[in-house]
Design a protein around this motif. Sequence first.
Motif, short mmCIF file in Angstrom:
data_model
loop_
_atom_site.label_atom_id
_atom_site.label_comp_id
_atom_site.label_asym_id
_atom_site.label_seq_id
_atom_site.Cartn_x
_atom_site.Cartn_y
_atom_site.Cartn_z
N LYS A 162 0.86 -1.32 -0.11
CA LYS A 162 0.05 -0.05 -0.02
C LYS A 162 0.86 1.47 -0.06
O LYS A 162 0.49 2.32 -0.38
CB LYS A 162 -0.98 -0.19 1.12
N ASP A 269 -1.44 2.76 -2.47
CA ASP A 269 -2.18 3.97 -2.00
C ASP A 269 -1.28 4.94 -2.01
O ASP A 269 -1.63 6.15 -2.09
CB ASP A 269 -2.58 3.71 -0.57
N ASN A 285 -0.57 9.66 -5.38
CA ASN A 285 -1.23 8.95 -4.36
C ASN A 285 -2.30 8.13 -4.87
O ASN A 285 -2.10 8.07 -6.09
CB ASN A 285 -2.30 10.24 -3.61
N ARG A 286 -3.07 7.60 -4.31
CA ARG A 286 -4.05 6.55 -5.01
C ARG A 286 -4.80 7.01 -6.20
O ARG A 286 -4.71 6.06 -7.12
CB ARG A 286 -5.04 6.03 -3.95
N GLU A 290 -4.12 5.49 -10.03
CA GLU A 290 -5.08 4.77 -10.58
C GLU A 290 -5.37 5.31 -12.02
O GLU A 290 -5.60 4.94 -13.05
CB GLU A 290 -6.56 4.79 -9.97
#
Length: 380
Positions: A162, A269, A285-286, A290
């Motif tokens: 993470k 994450d 960051n996450r 993505e």
Amino acid sequence: MAIILRSSDPLLSRIHPEPQEIDHFDNLPDSILLLIFNNIGDVKALGRCSVVSKRFHSLIPQVENVFVRVDCVISDDDSSSLLSDKPRSASAASPFSAIFRLVFKPLQALGQFLKRSGSSSLPSGSSPSSLLISGGDDGEIEQGGVTHHSPTQVLKNFDEIKFLKIELPSGELGIDDGVLLKWRAEFGSTLENCVILGASSVIPPTNSDKTEASSAPVAAVEDNGSIPESFYTNGGLKLRVVWTISSLIAASARHYLLQPIIAEHKTLDSLVLTDVDGQGVLCMNRDQLEELRVKPLSASSASKRTLVPALNMRLWYAPSLELPDGTVLKGATLVAIRPSESRKEVCDVSWVSSAFDEPYGVAAKMLVKRRTYCLEMNSF
């Protein structure tokens, strides 16, 4: 009649058996062990832990907090030689030519840990140079009979990362002694923002300086917050442009390098790629991670780095900036960068002043209070 039992008597050993060693780790639940491993973080230390027992070996892949310290860097221009960990010259560290690959020094325990993933077949159409970055076949580089592993290959042994931090042995930008140059950038599929702090020289605080300052005239040089004319004529502006472009290229090269890691680990994450010198920090960051998975990045046609979009820049400058601790930054410069198409408020500078750790955080806060100059830069 008294019965005397000697220590060697088998009857005594049955009544009072000798105490056996207890492995207290066996009494700890998996959740506690994982908490310990997450606090260790360092991938090499975890590699050693993984060969202690079958239980440790099965738990290490579940670690969520991983720290990867890179030992050496291999240049694209000369993949047969390992560069030294020592600071490089400006020419050797030029971000225009030094698109790098990261590798680990050999470690027996880590090598055994790597065997967990086994070997995969060579992807069709792949070349050895691409495998050095992506991990590909086995992610290894042979140098003088010694095997070096890429971070991509090592991280394949972790299933639930993470929080990932990767640390380079040094910054990419070769700068002269006494010069300050720091940058912090955030990326999604492309650059979202970047802050650069520089100074032509840094004068540390001393008692003699404070004594002289107290007896010196209050305003030896007038500073009305504007950039002096000499800044344009003595090469000051040109130097700042070089700092800016070099920092952006270094950041975009790091971003390009992270693609295979981001694609492989969908549980991430947070991802940070920094260096021992504290010169540059790339953060994702996450949501940004993505975005990169969904929207592929645009690569520069000139080299292996992410294409830098058209930019709007805001610049603050101070001929001399004294920090609260007495440190003086000569030619202090702060540059805040965002893509021209960014929807973020231009007047918002809160992200700028919080980009750096102290004492440079306060330097950024002091600079943003000065007169602002706006610049634009085309995509490159």
